[in-house]
Scaffold this motif. Structure first.
Motif, PDB file in Angstrom:
ATOM      1  N   TRP B 239       9.185  -9.645  -6.704  1.00 44.45           N
ATOM      2  CA  TRP B 239       8.633  -9.497  -5.356  1.00 44.45           C
ATOM      3  C   TRP B 239       9.395  -8.458  -4.548  1.00 44.45           C
ATOM      4  O   TRP B 239       8.817  -7.764  -3.714  1.00 44.45           O
ATOM      5  CB  TRP B 239       8.516 -10.839  -4.627  1.00 44.45           C
ATOM      6  N   GLN B 240      10.680  -8.305  -4.841  1.00 40.67           N
ATOM      7  CA  GLN B 240      11.443  -7.275  -4.124  1.00 40.67           C
ATOM      8  C   GLN B 240      10.902  -5.884  -4.440  1.00 40.67           C
ATOM      9  O   GLN B 240      10.806  -5.031  -3.562  1.00 40.67           O
ATOM     10  CB  GLN B 240      12.934  -7.341  -4.494  1.00 40.67           C
ATOM     11  N   HIS B 241      10.544  -5.672  -5.719  1.00 42.56           N
ATOM     12  CA  HIS B 241      10.004  -4.362  -6.090  1.00 42.56           C
ATOM     13  C   HIS B 241       8.630  -4.128  -5.477  1.00 42.56           C
ATOM     14  O   HIS B 241       8.296  -3.013  -5.087  1.00 42.56           O
ATOM     15  CB  HIS B 241       9.942  -4.226  -7.614  1.00 42.56           C
ATOM     16  N   MET B 242       7.859  -5.207  -5.409  1.00 42.11           N
ATOM     17  CA  MET B 242       6.544  -5.090  -4.794  1.00 42.11           C
ATOM     18  C   MET B 242       6.681  -4.689  -3.327  1.00 42.11           C
ATOM     19  O   MET B 242       5.993  -3.796  -2.832  1.00 42.11           O
ATOM     20  CB  MET B 242       5.857  -6.439  -4.897  1.00 42.11           C
ATOM     21  N   MET B 243       7.627  -5.376  -2.651  1.00 45.61           N
ATOM     22  CA  MET B 243       7.866  -5.057  -1.241  1.00 45.61           C
ATOM     23  C   MET B 243       8.304  -3.598  -1.095  1.00 45.61           C
ATOM     24  O   MET B 243       7.856  -2.891  -0.198  1.00 45.61           O
ATOM     25  CB  MET B 243       8.957  -5.965  -0.659  1.00 45.61           C
ATOM     26  N   LEU B 244       9.199  -3.173  -2.004  1.00 47.95           N
ATOM     27  CA  LEU B 244       9.685  -1.794  -1.922  1.00 47.95           C
ATOM     28  C   LEU B 244       8.542  -0.804  -2.090  1.00 47.95           C
ATOM     29  O   LEU B 244       8.470   0.205  -1.384  1.00 47.95           O
ATOM     30  CB  LEU B 244      10.756  -1.550  -2.988  1.00 47.95           C
ATOM     31  N   SER B 245       7.630  -1.101  -3.018  1.00 42.50           N
ATOM     32  CA  SER B 245       6.523  -0.167  -3.232  1.00 42.50           C
ATOM     33  C   SER B 245       5.665  -0.082  -1.969  1.00 42.50           C
ATOM     34  O   SER B 245       5.176   0.990  -1.615  1.00 42.50           O
ATOM     35  CB  SER B 245       5.683  -0.575  -4.443  1.00 42.50           C
ATOM     36  N   PHE B 246       5.512  -1.206  -1.276  1.00 48.44           N
ATOM     37  CA  PHE B 246       4.766  -1.190  -0.022  1.00 48.44           C
ATOM     38  C   PHE B 246       5.494  -0.339   1.025  1.00 48.44           C
ATOM     39  O   PHE B 246       4.880   0.458   1.737  1.00 48.44           O
ATOM     40  CB  PHE B 246       4.593  -2.611   0.531  1.00 48.44           C
TER      41      PHE B 246
END
Lengths: 332, 347
Positions: B239-246
């Motif tokens: 989820w951290q990577h998903m947030m970063l991509s956002f």
């Protein structure tokens, strides 16, 4: 504000909720079969324009509505063909169509902008219309509004109380199991996508021939409705009755925005007009929150008594999507 | 089957998509009793006829390119960032707000512009982060969270234009009071395009290309996009990577919004995002989410947009025709791709 005016307004909410109810039921049927038709925003605009156009040319409301349904069914066929047969991303195809149909509506609708067309009048139902309050609210509406209300019950009965409805739930939930039991998954998905699309296509002309008469191009004010319909489908938990509640709630909020305008002069009227859109989406938050991991952990940590009540409240709001929504089905 | 043949078959199908979309639009034009060739020629000339028009194409190209760069980041983690329109708008709002704060100060305009653009990027990132939070912690699908945030951004923007930031006396759809000229991104003499915004676009493209192709971080984003569960088992905090991509996407979208304010309109207008976000989504699909074709395809879309302006002037046709052309192009390319996969049995 007098009681009469409020009653008049609420009857208007039932009428202006009608196209949303019909579109939401259409999308609910489609998604129950496991297909997401994301093209709604474009379809509603295109069917609104073409339905109005046909009604003007033929001077017939019936052909106007029929044309809208044909448009909806055709676009849904493209969605079905590219996602079910060609196995392309449903979201991608739907999104492209949402944009393309919108532009097509504005392009083709240019010459008929501001034309005069037929308008659907209300038909009171004898005797029933004289019931105090309810008569004014429900029985002095247009024919399409009655149909939209009946449709809620019919769709609910179809999905939950009939054999084909059970099969419909199956192909959206566990297509492999439904296939083993003899369901032609692909064919049924085509069928429900097209039927659902036709219903969505009915919503468009319902706006331009009744709720917001006429086609006025970009200021017709229908851009965004399709996205809201998609949100209400989720809010309604793929259940026609709950979905209809969501549709009326949205129509009510829109009416409230108009009514409150004179009292809230500090807020620009443009803001009040768009406010129902984000509010509806926020409602999704409450519906979905119960499904998240942190919420489950939070609930587990609560004392027993509170937990039971919290679980009950959350369960009643929660909606769970059909298991195979958005995924293609492969025969092994 | 050798590789070059596979590639040429693939290209053939894509060209087929282009031909079909041109045919489709031609049929529509014939239906409204217009000359397709005349319309296409007009669009072409409208985009390339003289230096001013070419510079106008670049004015559209820059935000389009930046927005699509951002979207490549969210698409890599498998996210459909429909909230991109709102992210552009909030970027523009932040830029305008910060610039308004510094108008009366003695700070040098260069510094004010820089701070305002940075504020715009932060604004876009916040708005994208919100969509990410709704997805991760609220369980709201990013498509609907994004749409909701788009509506809120629009309401906020219109509220500011007609309310707190309205022009003294005349609050109108024409936007807020224009900024004094020293707060504009400098342009080439009489042309509308700024060398700075072109530089931003090229730097952005290079960054996103290398981030996705050449870094370990890009690889992790891809792993998250391929499958949440397996990436999680591999020890990648999903989820951290998903947030970063956002957030990365939001930075790009915010920059696009900031450029709209500082280099194009010099004020906040109701349709400040100009639909570039949704167009960016289409471009990303058309280039199959690979940065390599981004610059030319975005240029093509920008040229269509500018060329389309001539349609209502000369042929009395609505300029939304170019939107139909863009949309049907993406649709037909996707369908022909599907046909190829189904009947030639290759991915």
């Amino acid at each position: 504000m007098g009681n009469d005016i409020i009653l008049f307004g609420l009857a208007g909410v039932i009428a202006s909720g009608a196209p949303i109810v019909i579109a939401v039921i259409g999308e609910t049927l489609t998604e129950r079969a496991g297909v997401i038709n994301l093209s709604l925003n474009g379809v509603i605009l295109l069917s609104a324009m073409i339905g109005f156009w046909v009604a003007v040319e033929t001077d017939s409301l019936f052909f106007g509505f029929l044309a809208g349904m044909v448009v909806g069914a055709l676009v849904a066929t493209i969605v079905a063909f590219s996602s079910i047969t060609l196995k392309q991303s449903q979201v991608a195809v739907g999104f492209i169509l949402a944009i393309t149909c919108r532009d097509l509506a504005y392009f083709l609708g240019n010459p008929i902008m501001g034309s005069q067309g037929p308008i659907m009048l209300s038909t009171s139902i004898p005797f029933l219309k004289d019931i105090p309050i309810l008569g004014r609210l429900l029985f002095q509406q247009s024919l399409m509004t009655y149909i939209s209300i009946i449709m809620i019950g019919v769709a609910w009965f179809w999905i939950f109380k009939t054999r084909p409805g059970l099969m419909l739930q199956g192909i959206g939930e566990k297509p492999a199991a439904a296939y083993v039991r003899g369901a032609n998954v692909q064919k049924m998905r085509y069928f429900y996508t097209i039927v659902g699309g036709a219903l969505v296509g009915l919503a468009g002309p319902l706006y331009t021939l009744s709720v917001k008469p006429g086609w006025k191009g970009t200021i017709t004010g229908l851009d965004g409705i399709g996205w809201i319909v998609l949100a209400i489908t989720i809010f309604g938990g793929w259940n026609p009755i709950r979905a209809a509640f969501g549709a009326y709630l949205f129509a009510f909020l829109q009416w409230l925005g108009l009514v409150l305008q004179p009292y809230m002069t500090s807020i620009p009227s443009q803001v009040l007009q768009v406010a129902p859109f984000p509010l509806m989406i926020l409602a999704l938050l409450f519906v979905n929150m119960g499904n998240t991991e942190w919420m489950e952990r939070l609930i587990a940590s609560l004392p027993d008594k509170v937990r039971l009540r919290a679980v009950k409240i959350l369960r009643s709001m929660q909606s769970r999507q059909p298991g195979a929504l958005g995924t293609p089905f492969e025969r092994q | 089957m050798n590789k070059s043949r596979t590639r040429s078959i693939s290209l053939l199908f894509q060209l087929g998509g282009l031909v079909f979309s041109l045919l489709f639009v031609s049929i529509i034009l014939i239906l409204v009793k217009s000359q397709p060739l005349e319309a296409f020629r007009l669009i072409w000339e409208g985009a390339t006829g003289n230096a001013t028009r070419i510079s106008s194409v670049l004015v559209v190209w820059v935000p389009l390119l930046l927005v699509t760069c951002g979207l490549l980041s969210t698409f890599t983690t498998g996210m459909w960032n429909i909230g991109i329109e709102g992210q552009i708008t909030v970027g523009a709002i932040f830029t305008t707000g910060v610039m308004r704060l510094f108008l009366e100060t003695s700070l040098s305009p260069v510094l004010v512009i820089t701070i305002s653009i940075l504020a715009g990027m932060i604004g876009g990132a916040i708005w994208a982060g919100l969509a990410g939070v709704l997805k991760t912690f609220g369980g709201v699908n990013e498509i609907f969270g994004g749409l909701g945030l788009n509506f809120i951004a629009t309401a906020l923007n219109i509220g500011l234009i007609f309310g707190a930031w309205s022009r003294p006396g005349v609050a109108s759809m024409s936007g807020t009071e224009p900024f004094p000229e020293q707060f504009w991104l400098p342009t080439f003499q009489n042309f509308r395009v700024s060398i700075w915004s072109i530089a931003f676009a090229i730097i952005g493209l290079v960054i996103i290309y290398f981030m996705l192709q050449g870094t370990h971080f890009g690889l992790r984003l891809k792993a998250v996009g391929k499958g949440m569960k397996s990436a999680f088992r591999m020890g990648i905090p999903t989820w951290q990577h998903m947030m970063l991509s956002f957030i990365i996407c939001g930075l790009f979208a915010g920059l696009a919004g900031a450029i709209q304010v500082t280099a194009v309109y010099h004020r906040l207008i109701p349709s400040i995002s100009s639909g570039y976000g949704f167009m960016g989504l289409m471009i990303a699909m058309l280039i199959n989410y690979q940065a390599i074709w981004l610059a030319p395809i975005a240029l093509f879309f920008a040229a269509l947009n500018i060329g389309g302006i001539q349609l209502p002037i000369v042929l009395k046709l609505d300029s939304s025709l170019t939107g139909v052309l863009q949309g049907s192009l993406v649709l037909f390319v996707m369908i022909s791709q599907g046909v190829k996969q189904k009947f030639l049995g290759r991915k």
